[in-house]
Design a protein around this motif. Structure first.
Motif, PDB file in Angstrom:
ATOM      1  N   ASP A  65       0.862  -1.186   0.000  1.00  0.00           N
ATOM      2  CA  ASP A  65       0.000   0.000   0.000  1.00  0.00           C
ATOM      3  C   ASP A  65       0.896   1.233   0.000  1.00  0.00           C
ATOM      4  OD1 ASP A  65      -1.625   2.211   0.682  1.00  0.00           O
ATOM      5  OD2 ASP A  65      -2.939   0.977   1.933  1.00  0.00           O
ATOM      6  N   ILE A  66       1.115   1.805  -1.167  1.00  0.00           N
ATOM      7  CA  ILE A  66       2.070   2.904  -1.285  1.00  0.00           C
ATOM      8  C   ILE A  66       1.591   4.165  -0.576  1.00  0.00           C
ATOM      9  CG2 ILE A  66       1.295   3.829  -3.515  1.00  0.00           C
ATOM     10  CD1 ILE A  66       4.409   4.008  -4.138  1.00  0.00           C
ATOM     11  N   ASP A  67       0.291   4.414  -0.559  1.00  0.00           N
ATOM     12  CA  ASP A  67      -0.208   5.610   0.130  1.00  0.00           C
ATOM     13  C   ASP A  67       0.059   5.520   1.638  1.00  0.00           C
ATOM     14  OD1 ASP A  67      -1.287   6.965  -2.188  1.00  0.00           O
ATOM     15  OD2 ASP A  67      -2.842   5.411  -2.198  1.00  0.00           O
ATOM     16  N   ASP A  68      -0.219   4.357   2.218  1.00  0.00           N
ATOM     17  CA  ASP A  68       0.049   4.140   3.634  1.00  0.00           C
ATOM     18  C   ASP A  68       1.553   4.222   3.910  1.00  0.00           C
ATOM     19  OD1 ASP A  68      -0.807   3.412   6.336  1.00  0.00           O
ATOM     20  OD2 ASP A  68       0.214   1.499   5.926  1.00  0.00           O
ATOM     21  N   ALA A  69       2.360   3.629   3.031  1.00  0.00           N
ATOM     22  CA  ALA A  69       3.815   3.661   3.203  1.00  0.00           C
ATOM     23  C   ALA A  69       4.331   5.101   3.174  1.00  0.00           C
ATOM     24  CB  ALA A  69       4.494   2.821   2.125  1.00  0.00           C
ATOM     25  N   CYS A  70       3.826   5.925   2.277  1.00  0.00           N
ATOM     26  CA  CYS A  70       4.257   7.323   2.193  1.00  0.00           C
ATOM     27  C   CYS A  70       3.902   8.091   3.463  1.00  0.00           C
ATOM     28  CB  CYS A  70       3.646   8.004   0.969  1.00  0.00           C
ATOM     29  SG  CYS A  70       4.371   7.457  -0.578  1.00  0.00           S
ATOM     30  N   LYS A  71       2.723   7.862   4.000  1.00  0.00           N
ATOM     31  CA  LYS A  71       2.330   8.509   5.260  1.00  0.00           C
ATOM     32  C   LYS A  71       3.282   8.105   6.380  1.00  0.00           C
ATOM     33  CE  LYS A  71      -2.540   8.755   4.098  1.00  0.00           C
ATOM     34  NZ  LYS A  71      -3.840   8.104   4.271  1.00  0.00           N
ATOM     35  N   SER A  72       3.608   6.836   6.436  1.00  0.00           N
ATOM     36  CA  SER A  72       4.520   6.324   7.455  1.00  0.00           C
ATOM     37  C   SER A  72       5.906   6.951   7.322  1.00  0.00           C
ATOM     38  CB  SER A  72       4.635   4.816   7.269  1.00  0.00           C
ATOM     39  OG  SER A  72       4.644   4.160   8.474  1.00  0.00           O
ATOM     40  N   VAL A  73       6.393   7.048   6.110  1.00  0.00           N
ATOM     41  CA  VAL A  73       7.710   7.638   5.848  1.00  0.00           C
ATOM     42  C   VAL A  73       7.749   9.077   6.339  1.00  0.00           C
ATOM     43  CG1 VAL A  73       9.160   8.515   3.965  1.00  0.00           C
ATOM     44  CG2 VAL A  73       8.390   6.136   3.947  1.00  0.00           C
ATOM     45  N   VAL A  74       6.757   9.871   5.955  1.00  0.00           N
ATOM     46  CA  VAL A  74       6.732  11.296   6.308  1.00  0.00           C
ATOM     47  C   VAL A  74       6.584  11.481   7.813  1.00  0.00           C
ATOM     48  CG1 VAL A  74       5.402  13.431   6.070  1.00  0.00           C
ATOM     49  CG2 VAL A  74       5.927  12.066   4.050  1.00  0.00           C
ATOM     50  N   SER A  75       5.725  10.700   8.446  1.00  0.00           N
ATOM     51  CA  SER A  75       5.512  10.869   9.887  1.00  0.00           C
ATOM     52  C   SER A  75       6.708  10.384  10.707  1.00  0.00           C
ATOM     53  CB  SER A  75       4.235  10.159  10.331  1.00  0.00           C
ATOM     54  OG  SER A  75       4.399   8.762  10.262  1.00  0.00           O
ATOM     55  N   SER A  76       7.633   9.674  10.064  1.00  0.00           N
ATOM     56  CA  SER A  76       8.783   9.123  10.784  1.00  0.00           C
ATOM     57  C   SER A  76      10.113   9.766  10.405  1.00  0.00           C
ATOM     58  CB  SER A  76       8.868   7.618  10.514  1.00  0.00           C
ATOM     59  OG  SER A  76       7.692   6.991  10.938  1.00  0.00           O
ATOM     60  N   GLY A  77      10.060  10.943   9.783  1.00  0.00           N
ATOM     61  CA  GLY A  77      11.292  11.668   9.500  1.00  0.00           C
ATOM     62  C   GLY A  77      11.851  11.506   8.107  1.00  0.00           C
ATOM     63  N   GLY A  78      11.209  10.726   7.270  1.00  0.00           N
ATOM     64  CA  GLY A  78      11.625  10.629   5.870  1.00  0.00           C
ATOM     65  C   GLY A  78      11.038  11.781   5.072  1.00  0.00           C
ATOM     66  N   VAL A  79      11.551  11.995   3.877  1.00  0.00           N
ATOM     67  CA  VAL A  79      11.095  13.101   3.025  1.00  0.00           C
ATOM     68  C   VAL A  79      10.761  12.545   1.644  1.00  0.00           C
ATOM     69  CG1 VAL A  79      11.751  15.292   1.966  1.00  0.00           C
ATOM     70  CG2 VAL A  79      12.586  14.720   4.255  1.00  0.00           C
ATOM     71  N   LEU A  80       9.539  12.772   1.193  1.00  0.00           N
ATOM     72  CA  LEU A  80       9.142  12.341  -0.148  1.00  0.00           C
ATOM     73  C   LEU A  80       9.731  13.285  -1.190  1.00  0.00           C
ATOM     74  CD1 LEU A  80       5.354  11.447   0.257  1.00  0.00           C
ATOM     75  CD2 LEU A  80       7.294   9.881   0.129  1.00  0.00           C
ATOM     76  N   ARG A  81      10.265  12.743  -2.265  1.00  0.00           N
ATOM     77  CA  ARG A  81      10.705  13.547  -3.410  1.00  0.00           C
ATOM     78  C   ARG A  81       9.516  13.823  -4.325  1.00  0.00           C
ATOM     79  NH1 ARG A  81      16.022  14.480  -4.778  1.00  0.00           N
ATOM     80  NH2 ARG A  81      15.349  14.831  -6.913  1.00  0.00           N
ATOM     81  N   ASN A  82       8.582  12.900  -4.342  1.00  0.00           N
ATOM     82  CA  ASN A  82       7.397  13.034  -5.190  1.00  0.00           C
ATOM     83  C   ASN A  82       6.266  12.201  -4.606  1.00  0.00           C
ATOM     84  OD1 ASN A  82       9.213  10.719  -6.394  1.00  0.00           O
ATOM     85  ND2 ASN A  82       7.138  10.237  -7.070  1.00  0.00           N
ATOM     86  N   PRO A  83       5.038  12.590  -4.870  1.00  0.00           N
ATOM     87  CA  PRO A  83       3.928  11.722  -4.462  1.00  0.00           C
ATOM     88  C   PRO A  83       3.936  10.485  -5.362  1.00  0.00           C
ATOM     89  CG  PRO A  83       3.103  13.577  -5.736  1.00  0.00           C
ATOM     90  CD  PRO A  83       4.581  13.810  -5.529  1.00  0.00           C
ATOM     91  N   PRO A  84       3.246   9.428  -4.958  1.00  0.00           N
ATOM     92  CA  PRO A  84       3.214   8.232  -5.806  1.00  0.00           C
ATOM     93  C   PRO A  84       2.746   8.570  -7.223  1.00  0.00           C
ATOM     94  CG  PRO A  84       2.278   7.743  -3.664  1.00  0.00           C
ATOM     95  CD  PRO A  84       2.509   9.229  -3.708  1.00  0.00           C
ATOM     96  N   ALA A  85       3.546   8.110  -8.196  1.00  0.00           N
ATOM     97  CA  ALA A  85       3.253   8.368  -9.609  1.00  0.00           C
ATOM     98  C   ALA A  85       2.837   7.064 -10.277  1.00  0.00           C
ATOM     99  CB  ALA A  85       4.494   8.930 -10.297  1.00  0.00           C
ATOM    100  N   LEU A  86       1.882   7.160 -11.175  1.00  0.00           N
ATOM    101  CA  LEU A  86       1.452   6.000 -11.947  1.00  0.00           C
ATOM    102  C   LEU A  86       2.514   5.693 -12.993  1.00  0.00           C
ATOM    103  CD1 LEU A  86      -0.741   3.893 -12.614  1.00  0.00           C
ATOM    104  CD2 LEU A  86      -1.703   5.588 -14.212  1.00  0.00           C
ATOM    105  N   VAL A  87       2.954   4.458 -13.040  1.00  0.00           N
ATOM    106  CA  VAL A  87       3.923   4.020 -14.044  1.00  0.00           C
ATOM    107  C   VAL A  87       3.136   3.728 -15.319  1.00  0.00           C
ATOM    108  CG1 VAL A  87       5.698   2.325 -14.622  1.00  0.00           C
ATOM    109  CG2 VAL A  87       5.383   3.047 -12.238  1.00  0.00           C
ATOM    110  N   THR A  88       3.425   4.465 -16.392  1.00  0.00           N
ATOM    111  CA  THR A  88       2.623   4.364 -17.617  1.00  0.00           C
ATOM    112  C   THR A  88       3.317   3.622 -18.754  1.00  0.00           C
ATOM    113  OG1 THR A  88       3.406   6.517 -18.378  1.00  0.00           O
ATOM    114  CG2 THR A  88       1.360   6.483 -17.066  1.00  0.00           C
TER     115      THR A  88
END
Length: 165
Positions: free
Chosen positions: A104-127
């Motif tokens: 679950d990438i959305d849940d993983a991104c929330k976890s990363v941000v709330s734990s001190g990680g920094v997103l470079r980009n929101p989840p992108a659809l691979v086309t």
């Protein structure tokens, strides 16, 4: 010469305990071993004259030892002769990233941000390409290492399951 397998991916970190906690709590890896390296062999291997290190070996969740190694990620803290911090961009020669598949990438991104990680980009659809239909993002762990998270789409999941013996 024949390469027999990947031993591990090593990441140099500022604080081993903090990094082990982050990789285990946020990404779900498990610690399998710790050791120190304060000897001539270690200094020769890393090429740093006065180096002493602490090392933690981490395995993927649910995965036991897989030949040729008991772990996938090795975190290394230089307790003597620490270097400076680098911040390469993904397009810099010599830059690297470590990629993880998540459910679950959305849940993983929330976890990363709330734990001190920094997103470079929101989840992108691979086309395009082999992972078409998947979603992926790049992020930085608390030490600035670039990581990639990918949630496979149905086509990629089916293809991998079909190819797995």
């Amino acid at each position: 010469m024949a390469v027999l397998g990947v031993l591990h991916v090593g990441l140099t970190v500022r604080d081993l305990d903090r990094s082990v906690d982050w990789y285990c709590q946020v990404l779900g890896l498990k610690e399998v071993h710790r050791q120190t390296g304060d000897n001539a062999y270690t200094r020769t291997l890393v090429g740093v004259t006065g180096a002493a290190l602490r090392v933690a070996q981490l395995a993927m969740p649910g995965q036991g030892p897989v030949w040729p190694s008991s772990h996938t990620v090795e975190l290394i803290e230089y307790t003597r002769e620490p270097g400076g911090r680098v911040a390469p961009q993904p397009n810099d020669v010599g830059a690297s990233h470590l990629a993880f598949v998540v459910d679950d990438i959305d849940d993983a991104c929330k976890s990363v941000v709330s734990s001190g990680g920094v997103l470079r980009n929101p989840p992108a659809l691979v086309t395009a390409g082999v992972n078409r239909g998947s979603r992926a993002c790049y992020l930085h762990d608390p030490d600035g290492h670039t990581l990639e998270l990918m949630e496979y789409g149905p086509e990629r999941t089916a293809a991998l399951r079909e190819a797995t013996p």
